[in-house]
Structures are given as structure tokens and as C-alpha cells.
Design an enzyme around this catalytic site. Structure first.
Site, mmCIF file in Angstrom:
data_model
loop_
_atom_site.group_PDB
_atom_site.id
_atom_site.type_symbol
_atom_site.label_atom_id
_atom_site.label_comp_id
_atom_site.label_asym_id
_atom_site.label_seq_id
_atom_site.Cartn_x
_atom_site.Cartn_y
_atom_site.Cartn_z
ATOM 1 N N HIS A 39 0.797 -1.147 -0.009
ATOM 2 C CA HIS A 39 -0.195 0.083 -0.264
ATOM 3 C C HIS A 39 0.763 1.340 0.045
ATOM 4 O O HIS A 39 2.066 1.183 -0.019
ATOM 5 C CB HIS A 39 -0.977 -0.222 1.003
ATOM 6 C CG HIS A 39 -0.399 0.002 2.561
ATOM 7 N ND1 HIS A 39 0.084 1.174 3.049
ATOM 8 C CD2 HIS A 39 -0.317 -1.064 3.456
ATOM 9 C CE1 HIS A 39 0.461 1.041 4.023
ATOM 10 N NE2 HIS A 39 0.330 -0.511 4.508
ATOM 11 N N HIS B 49 3.942 1.758 2.362
ATOM 12 C CA HIS B 49 5.128 0.960 2.328
ATOM 13 C C HIS B 49 6.041 1.836 1.148
ATOM 14 O O HIS B 49 7.349 1.646 1.214
ATOM 15 C CB HIS B 49 4.697 -0.359 1.550
ATOM 16 C CG HIS B 49 4.004 -1.151 2.467
ATOM 17 N ND1 HIS B 49 2.978 -2.071 1.896
ATOM 18 C CD2 HIS B 49 4.285 -1.496 3.727
ATOM 19 C CE1 HIS B 49 2.647 -2.704 2.914
ATOM 20 N NE2 HIS B 49 3.335 -2.512 3.993
ATOM 21 N N CYS C 239 -0.553 -8.044 21.457
ATOM 22 C CA CYS C 239 -1.180 -7.498 20.350
ATOM 23 C C CYS C 239 -0.572 -8.228 19.134
ATOM 24 O O CYS C 239 0.734 -8.038 18.986
ATOM 25 C CB CYS C 239 -0.978 -6.111 20.152
ATOM 26 S SG CYS C 239 -1.824 -5.655 18.451
ATOM 27 N N CYS D 291 0.813 -5.774 16.443
ATOM 28 C CA CYS D 291 2.108 -5.192 16.718
ATOM 29 C C CYS D 291 3.114 -6.174 16.883
ATOM 30 O O CYS D 291 4.125 -5.783 16.925
ATOM 31 C CB CYS D 291 2.103 -4.278 17.817
ATOM 32 S SG CYS D 291 0.864 -3.035 17.720
ATOM 33 N N CYS E 177 -6.092 -2.296 20.854
ATOM 34 C CA CYS E 177 -4.902 -1.504 20.068
ATOM 35 C C CYS E 177 -5.296 -0.610 18.990
ATOM 36 O O CYS E 177 -6.275 -0.781 18.061
ATOM 37 C CB CYS E 177 -3.985 -2.624 19.284
ATOM 38 S SG CYS E 177 -2.712 -1.809 18.504
ATOM 39 N N HIS F 6 -4.386 -1.173 15.367
ATOM 40 C CA HIS F 6 -4.814 -2.369 14.650
ATOM 41 C C HIS F 6 -6.182 -2.300 14.864
ATOM 42 O O HIS F 6 -7.013 -3.608 14.430
ATOM 43 C CB HIS F 6 -3.980 -3.453 14.906
ATOM 44 C CG HIS F 6 -2.658 -3.493 14.498
ATOM 45 N ND1 HIS F 6 -1.635 -3.237 15.280
ATOM 46 C CD2 HIS F 6 -2.031 -3.608 13.363
ATOM 47 C CE1 HIS F 6 -0.523 -3.037 14.754
ATOM 48 N NE2 HIS F 6 -0.708 -3.198 13.544
ATOM 49 N N LYS G 284 -6.496 7.291 9.149
ATOM 50 C CA LYS G 284 -5.882 6.443 8.830
ATOM 51 C C LYS G 284 -6.427 5.565 7.509
ATOM 52 O O LYS G 284 -7.552 5.572 7.470
ATOM 53 C CB LYS G 284 -5.982 5.155 10.139
ATOM 54 C CG LYS G 284 -4.834 4.347 9.843
ATOM 55 C CD LYS G 284 -4.758 3.357 11.117
ATOM 56 C CE LYS G 284 -3.891 2.112 10.873
ATOM 57 N NZ LYS G 284 -3.449 1.372 11.656
ATOM 58 N N LYS H 232 -9.403 -0.161 4.593
ATOM 59 C CA LYS H 232 -10.386 -0.955 3.549
ATOM 60 C C LYS H 232 -11.812 -0.551 4.005
ATOM 61 O O LYS H 232 -12.464 -0.261 3.173
ATOM 62 C CB LYS H 232 -10.064 -2.163 3.350
ATOM 63 C CG LYS H 232 -8.953 -2.431 2.432
ATOM 64 C CD LYS H 232 -8.943 -3.983 2.162
ATOM 65 C CE LYS H 232 -7.753 -4.422 1.372
ATOM 66 N NZ LYS H 232 -7.061 -5.863 1.648
HETATM 67 N N1 MSP Z 1 7.569 -6.221 9.458
HETATM 68 C C1 MSP Z 1 7.719 -4.972 9.946
HETATM 69 C C2 MSP Z 1 8.938 -4.406 9.778
HETATM 70 C C3 MSP Z 1 10.328 -5.050 10.189
HETATM 71 S S1 MSP Z 1 11.609 -4.228 10.014
HETATM 72 C C4 MSP Z 1 12.858 -5.043 10.283
HETATM 73 C C5 MSP Z 1 6.676 -4.118 9.611
HETATM 74 N N2 MSP Z 1 5.845 -4.268 8.202
HETATM 75 S S2 MSP Z 1 4.959 -3.346 7.777
HETATM 76 O O1 MSP Z 1 4.476 -3.866 6.600
HETATM 77 O O2 MSP Z 1 3.781 -3.110 8.976
HETATM 78 O O3 MSP Z 1 5.604 -2.005 7.596
HETATM 79 C C6 MSP Z 1 6.547 -1.757 6.771
HETATM 80 C C7 MSP Z 1 7.064 -0.329 6.675
HETATM 81 O O4 MSP Z 1 5.863 0.350 6.204
HETATM 82 C C8 MSP Z 1 7.174 0.400 7.916
HETATM 83 O O5 MSP Z 1 8.357 1.271 7.998
HETATM 84 C C9 MSP Z 1 5.790 0.973 8.254
HETATM 85 O O6 MSP Z 1 5.966 2.314 9.329
HETATM 86 C C10 MSP Z 1 5.637 1.556 7.006
HETATM 87 N N3 MSP Z 1 4.174 1.827 6.768
HETATM 88 C C11 MSP Z 1 3.131 1.084 6.847
HETATM 89 N N4 MSP Z 1 1.895 1.961 6.634
HETATM 90 C C12 MSP Z 1 2.309 3.232 6.693
HETATM 91 C C13 MSP Z 1 1.759 4.250 6.497
HETATM 92 N N5 MSP Z 1 0.310 4.386 6.409
HETATM 93 N N6 MSP Z 1 2.438 5.495 6.283
HETATM 94 C C14 MSP Z 1 3.633 5.503 6.270
HETATM 95 N N7 MSP Z 1 4.484 4.447 6.539
HETATM 96 C C15 MSP Z 1 3.540 3.261 6.887
HETATM 97 O O7 MSP Z 1 6.340 -3.026 10.353
#
Ligand code: MSP
Length: 423
Positions: A18, A21, A124, A127, A143, A146, A293, A296
Site C-alpha cells: 500500500h 510502504h 497484540c 504489533c 490496540c 490495529h 488512517k 479498507k
Molecule cells: N515487518 C515490520 C517491519 C520489520 S523491519 C525489521 C513492519 N511491516 S509493515 O508492513 O507493517 O510496515 C513496513 C513499513 O511500512 C514500516 O516502516 C511502516 O512504518 C511503513 N508503513 C506502513 N503503513 C504506513 C503508512 N500508512 N504511512 C507511512 N508508512 C507506513 O512493520
């Protein structure tokens, strides 16, 4: 040649890529490209976080084998990263056999700081962490990230003695030996560090099948964060290879939601392994839709691939670097995106390129496609070293607008016409 190593957080393979990422990837890739421009040899890591109960549950819901499930997700993520134009050099999957073997070696090396104990507390699964009684109370048992109820867990786990490392971590943060950006997150982390208990680094196999087995204990599986954080060094070949050419990382890019893992557990692991701490942890804000946030169920999710397909990857990256604030939460809206596209990219930059190209063509000037990269000014260099990407663009845009103004004032086409007439 200077060697520099940059990392991105590895996303969980339980959903689709998304727009959030994209943040880690865009920031890290731009910083890596900038360092390459300054003459450094840069390694940029990316990867996928594939273990944990959340992922196993998702696969089960869909009636698919977990490995097959993650294989498919990884493919989608790799395509996504390619669509973003990210020039990464290393890719690591936490289900890679090499990675798993190395994480087990890391565990063995950390054993002097590991002990086993039983624990009862709130957890959680979103998290993937234990929650304190106070935090659970403050959040009414749900949480906030989530929107899921915390679960009560009672189990035997292995623990990493954070207490062994607190003093050194505190000193490293305070002295900027491990710099935390933005500065205002430092205080938060220092407070969390003081309250941080030893952290659980395993789960009973009965609770979590899908993970790296703890060495010499068939009953326990490693906690996902220990496994995931190790990716930054296993991908470099640690512990078999000497990684000191590349490690410590020049910058590690993570979202603010996972800074606590990177600023407490990760340095504890590194100190325990006798490795240096990363030079900078850059923690970015969240991307929201109209202050909310993206989710979906609310129906406000923006698909990054749709943005790229409609307007191209450069426009997407431009918007992210300039209009999504690096450090605080920012909105992504189509309106903001289209305004920036029309006013800045089409009008300012597009106009400038078109005027110059027309002038060159009319006057028989050959355009050189292999232009030398201009020298990076000291001012721009300082902006980039502070990771102020949006200011970096302001600086470039001043130049673009300045050139447009100069062309308006000097009217080079009049001069060109006079020269043509004279000849
Ligand atoms: N798997 C863990 C990270 C492990 S690193 C050793 C994780 N995954 S995640 O898929 O939830 O998030 C991956 C990255 O995307 C994180 O840096 C997270 O902050 C970022 N983001 C996820 N959603 C986001 C937004 N809505 N906005 C900005 N960044 C966000 O955490």
C-alpha cells in the site's frame, strides 16, 4: 571509494503493498542515489518479513500452504518495488534458508544475554508485541493501531536482557552516536527505554509454528522481531562474513510506528553481538487520507500502483519527496497530487523544458543527452545530510523558477531571431 549501506523496513507479507510502504522505499532510494552522486558505492537493502502468526492465520483463512502464500506475496511486493523505480542492490526474505541459519547463529551469540522465564500479559498480534498493563488500560484493551482486542497470554518464553544494554543505548542516543531523526522522537524513545522491561524473544511452538526454530529447544520458535531485525545484517553475510566494510549502516529508514523496535531491541542485539550501532535512524510519519488512517473498511485506501499508472513513477516520487512531510504525518489526496502535478511538474518544469527544447530546435542547437551531473552545492548537500527532502526540492525549484523568470526577462528568442537575421 567510500562504501555506504542504507536499509528499508521489511514489510509483513500478510497484505498487499500500500501507499505507506512506498515511503521507506522512496526516501531510502533517493538518499542512496544522492550518495552515489557524491561518489560513494552504495548498497541498498530491501526485503520481506514472512514469519509470524498473522501471516500463518491469513494463509489458513485462504486455505493455502503458508510458504506458497508468502511466495505469491513476495512476487507482488518485488513488482511493486520495481514499479517505484527503486535501485536496490540486496533483497532478503526471512524465509530464505541462509537467513534462517544466520538468525540461529545470531541467537547463539546472544545467549549470554538470554534467559527463560514464564510470563503472563497482554499481547497484540497486530504489533507482534507484549503490552504493559498500563498501556492496555489507557487504550481500553484495544490496540489503537490495529483496532483489535489485546489477548491475554500466559506462556514460557526466552528473554533478551535489555537491562544489560540500557546504559550504552541511552548514551548512544544522547550523544547522537546513533542519531534519531526527527529530534522530537528522541525524548519519546529515551522514556520508553527507561521503562523497557527485558523483551520476550520467543513463543511456544504451540502458539507459533511459522517461524525460525530456537536452537537447541524444539518447543520454542523465535519472536518475529528478532528474526526480522536480523535481516539488515544477514543479507550482508553476517556472521560468516566480515561486514565491517558496510556496517554500520549510514541510515536506516523506518516508520514511526516501528521506531521503538529499531531504537531499543535492535541496538541491544547489536551491542550483544559486538557490532556498531547504525549512524542514523530516520523515522518517517504516516500517510493518511484526510487526517484519517487509510483502511479498507473506511474505503479511503489509495492504490499506489494506480497513481503510478496514471501519472508515471517520477511524478509519484516527486510528490512523495516534496509534499508528504518526511517526519510528521501527511495526507495523500488526489486533489493535492493533481495540483502539484499540474502547477509544478507541468507548468514550472514542463514549461522550462519545452521552452529550452523549442529554442534549441529552432536555432539548430544539438541537445546533449549525456549531460554531466552538475556539482552538488554545499547548501544542497547540507539539506540532504539532514534528510530534509522536501527542502531539497524547494532548493531545486527555486532554480527552475529562477530560470523561467530569466527566460521571460531576457527573451532569448528575440536575440536568436536578431542573430538569424544578421546572418
Ligand atoms: N515487518 C515490520 C517491519 C520489520 S523491519 C525489521 C513492519 N511491516 S509493515 O508492513 O507493517 O510496515 C513496513 C513499513 O511500512 C514500516 O516502516 C511502516 O512504518 C511503513 N508503513 C506502513 N503503513 C504506513 C503508512 N500508512 N504511512 C507511512 N508508512 C507506513 O512493520
Amino acid at each position: 571509494m567510500k562504501k555506504r549501506y542504507i536499509t528499508t523496513a521489511i514489510p509483513y507479507m500478510n497484505g498487499e503493498p500500500h501507499i505507506g510502504h512506498a515511503m521507506d522505499y522512496c526516501l531510502a532510494d533517493v538518499f542512496a542515489r544522492y550518495l552515489r552522486l557524491t561518489g560513494a558505492e552504495v548498497r541498498l537493502q530491501a526485503g520481506t518479513d514472512e514469519h509470524g502468526s498473522k501471516i500463518a492465520q491469513k494463509a489458513e483463512e485462504q486455505g493455502v500452504d503458508v510458504q506458497e502464500f508468502v511466495d505469491l506475496k513476495v512476487k507482488t511486493f518485488r513488482e511493486f518495488i520495481a514499479k517505484l523505480g527503486v535501485e536496490y542492490t540486496d533483497f532478503v526474505r526471512t524465509t530464505d534458508a541462509e537467513h534462517e541459519k544466520r538468525v540461529q547463529k545470531i541467537w547463539k551469540k546472544l545467549e549470554p544475554h538470554i534467559y527463560k522465564a514464564s510470563y503472563e500479559g497482554w499481547y497484540c498480534t497486530g504489533c507482534e508485541r507484549f503490552i504493559t498493563e498500563k498501556e492496555c488500560k489507557d487504550n481500553d484493551g484495544i490496540c489503537p493501531d490495529h483496532l483489535k482486542k489485546y489477548e491475554k497470554l500466559s506462556e514460557e518464553n526466552y528473554y533478551l536482557k535489555i537491562s544489560d544494554f540500557k546504559n550504552e543505548i541511552r548514551e548512544a542516543i544522547l550523544s547522537d552516536r546513533m542519531k534519531i531523526l526527527p529530534d522530537f522522537r528522541k525524548k519519546e524513545i529515551l522514556a520508553l527505554l527507561e521503562d523497557s522491561p527485558d523483551v520476550s524473544i520467543s513463543r511456544p511452538r504451540s502458539q507459533l509454528e511459522w517461524g525460525v526454530p530456537v536452537p537447541d529447544d524444539d518447543e520454542q520458535v523465535m519472536y518475529v522481531w528478532l528474526d526480522a531485525l536480523s535481516n539488515y545484517i544477514t543479507v550482508l553475510g553476517y556472521p560468516e562474513s566480515d561486514i565491517t566494510n558496510w556496517w554500520p549502516a549510514e541510515a536506516q529508514f523506518v516508520g514511526k510506528d516501528i521506531l521503538r523496535f529499531h531504537a531499543i531491541i535492535w541496538p541491544a542485539m547489536l551491542i550483544g553481538l559486538g557490532l556498531d550501532l547504525p549512524k542514523v535512524l530516520v523515522s518517517h510519519g504516516m500517510i493518511l487520507a484526510n487526517g484519517q488512517k487509510m483502511s479498507k473498511s473506511i474505503g479511503n485506501v489509495v492504490d499506489p500502483v494506480e497513481v503510478i499508472e496514471r501519472h508515471g513513477v517520477d511524478a509519484f516520487r516527486y510528490f512523495f519527496l516534496r509534499h508528504i512531510d518526511t517526519f510528521s504525518d501527511s495526507d495523500f489526496t488526489w486533489e493535492k497530487f493533481e495540483n502539484s502535478y499540474n502547477n509544478e511538474l507541468a507548468n514550472d518544469l514542463g514549461n522550462l523544458v519545452q521552452r529550452l527544447a523549442t529554442l534549441a530546435k529552432k536555432n539548430g542547437v544539438k541537445l546533449d543527452n549525456n549531460l554531466e551531473v552538475p556539482q552538488i552545492s554545499e547548501e544542497y548537500d547540507e539539506i540532504m545530510r539532514r534528510f530534509e527532502f522536501s527542502h531539497g526540492f524547494d532548493y531545486v525549484w527555486e532554480k527552475i523558477q529562477g530560470l523561467n523568470k530569466k527566460i521571460d526577462e531576457e527573451k532569448p528568442w528575440v536575440l536568436a531571431k536578431m542573430v538569424r537575421l544578421r546572418n
